[in-house]
Design a protein around this motif. Sequence first.
Motif, mmCIF file in Angstrom:
data_model
loop_
_atom_site.group_PDB
_atom_site.id
_atom_site.type_symbol
_atom_site.label_atom_id
_atom_site.label_comp_id
_atom_site.label_asym_id
_atom_site.label_seq_id
_atom_site.Cartn_x
_atom_site.Cartn_y
_atom_site.Cartn_z
ATOM 1 N N SER A 137 0.761 -0.770 -0.235
ATOM 2 C CA SER A 137 0.302 -0.057 0.023
ATOM 3 C C SER A 137 0.647 1.422 -0.113
ATOM 4 N N GLN A 138 2.104 1.197 1.203
ATOM 5 C CA GLN A 138 3.007 2.460 0.754
ATOM 6 C C GLN A 138 3.785 2.749 -0.310
ATOM 7 N N VAL A 139 4.005 1.709 -1.251
ATOM 8 C CA VAL A 139 4.035 2.119 -2.360
ATOM 9 C C VAL A 139 3.038 2.240 -3.763
ATOM 10 N N LEU A 140 1.897 1.583 -3.821
ATOM 11 C CA LEU A 140 1.416 2.651 -4.309
ATOM 12 C C LEU A 140 0.731 3.995 -4.054
ATOM 13 N N ARG A 141 1.288 4.045 -2.712
ATOM 14 C CA ARG A 141 0.720 5.452 -2.466
ATOM 15 C C ARG A 141 1.531 6.229 -2.905
ATOM 16 N N ASP A 142 3.440 6.204 -2.869
ATOM 17 C CA ASP A 142 4.452 6.708 -2.992
ATOM 18 C C ASP A 142 4.213 7.360 -4.944
ATOM 19 N N PHE A 150 4.071 0.969 -9.915
ATOM 20 C CA PHE A 150 5.574 2.180 -11.340
ATOM 21 C C PHE A 150 5.196 2.586 -12.192
ATOM 22 N N GLY A 151 4.712 3.263 -12.462
ATOM 23 C CA GLY A 151 4.953 4.074 -13.306
ATOM 24 C C GLY A 151 3.240 4.400 -13.632
ATOM 25 N N ASP A 152 2.459 4.522 -14.524
ATOM 26 C CA ASP A 152 1.077 4.760 -15.020
ATOM 27 C C ASP A 152 1.109 3.313 -16.304
ATOM 28 N N LYS A 153 1.257 2.567 -16.176
ATOM 29 C CA LYS A 153 0.966 1.534 -17.708
ATOM 30 C C LYS A 153 0.968 0.100 -16.432
ATOM 31 N N LEU A 154 0.556 -1.258 -17.163
ATOM 32 C CA LEU A 154 0.259 -2.605 -16.545
ATOM 33 C C LEU A 154 2.333 -3.308 -16.020
ATOM 34 N N THR A 155 2.177 -3.446 -14.888
ATOM 35 C CA THR A 155 4.059 -4.293 -15.347
ATOM 36 C C THR A 155 3.405 -5.285 -14.032
ATOM 37 N N TYR A 156 4.494 -6.304 -14.574
ATOM 38 C CA TYR A 156 4.227 -7.805 -13.696
ATOM 39 C C TYR A 156 4.146 -8.221 -12.575
ATOM 40 N N VAL A 157 4.679 -6.701 -11.471
ATOM 41 C CA VAL A 157 4.037 -6.516 -10.083
ATOM 42 C C VAL A 157 2.533 -6.668 -10.228
ATOM 43 N N ASP A 158 2.236 -6.017 -10.766
ATOM 44 C CA ASP A 158 0.591 -5.359 -11.243
ATOM 45 C C ASP A 158 -0.071 -6.984 -11.031
ATOM 46 N N ILE A 159 0.617 -7.007 -11.904
ATOM 47 C CA ILE A 159 -0.512 -8.873 -12.605
ATOM 48 C C ILE A 159 -0.113 -10.171 -11.457
ATOM 49 N N ALA A 160 1.179 -9.569 -10.353
ATOM 50 C CA ALA A 160 1.508 -10.824 -9.769
ATOM 51 C C ALA A 160 0.702 -10.755 -8.320
ATOM 52 N N ALA A 161 0.435 -9.231 -7.959
ATOM 53 C CA ALA A 161 -0.364 -8.662 -6.908
ATOM 54 C C ALA A 161 -1.779 -8.988 -7.407
#
Length: 220
Positions: A137-142, A150-161
């Motif tokens: 949640s902190q990383v998402l807030r940051d 991270f950034g504004d596009k779909l990434t690996y960690v977005d999908i994994a989460a």
Amino acid sequence: MSTSSFTLRYFNAAGLSETIRLLLTASKVEWTEEHPEWPQEKPNQPFGRLPVLIQKSADSETDLVLSESVTIERYLARTYGFLPADPRKAALQEQIRDRFTDVILAFFIQRSASDEKKEELFTKFEELLSKQVEVSSQVLRDNGSNGHFFGDKLTYVDIAAYAFFKYLIVSSKDLSETVSGLAKSSLTPELHKLIAVVEADPLLEAQVAKSDTLVSELSA
């Protein structure tokens, strides 16, 4: 457009392969899935385990065979641009992904423990999940609470989460309604936003549509 095609071997369940399925779908590659007879097909797998990913070249020759779920995930994420080329930036995603594995392992360890150890191990699972939610949640807030780590596009960690929380909240319900409820109640506004953004991403539409959505489960 990639000229490779892929075959994913796994059980007919989310389990260790949902992130792989989502990555294959987001990569816009040709892929199919096989559900080997088990344990009859166990000796025919590279390490006697599933999942297995088979990559074939344009002439249908087997080009690569990989085992181990996270190895497969990272190969696909790197190959198709869902992990950055910069190793420092990639490591920031990978450390979050690896913590998801720690939480899932703790879940299964407490389930299989003897009665006298279950309470202690369930507390450890709760602590790991709570810390993962806090850090994520902190990383998402940051990153501006935009639904991406991270950034504004779909990434690996977005999908994994997304796959991680869908497993704990939806797939694990048959194993433990307590765990499913705990994971559901632990979600912060930032994680709710992540789930909604990932689920709505056009790159994932074909795979998301194959089962009940996590957003619908959370609103039930």
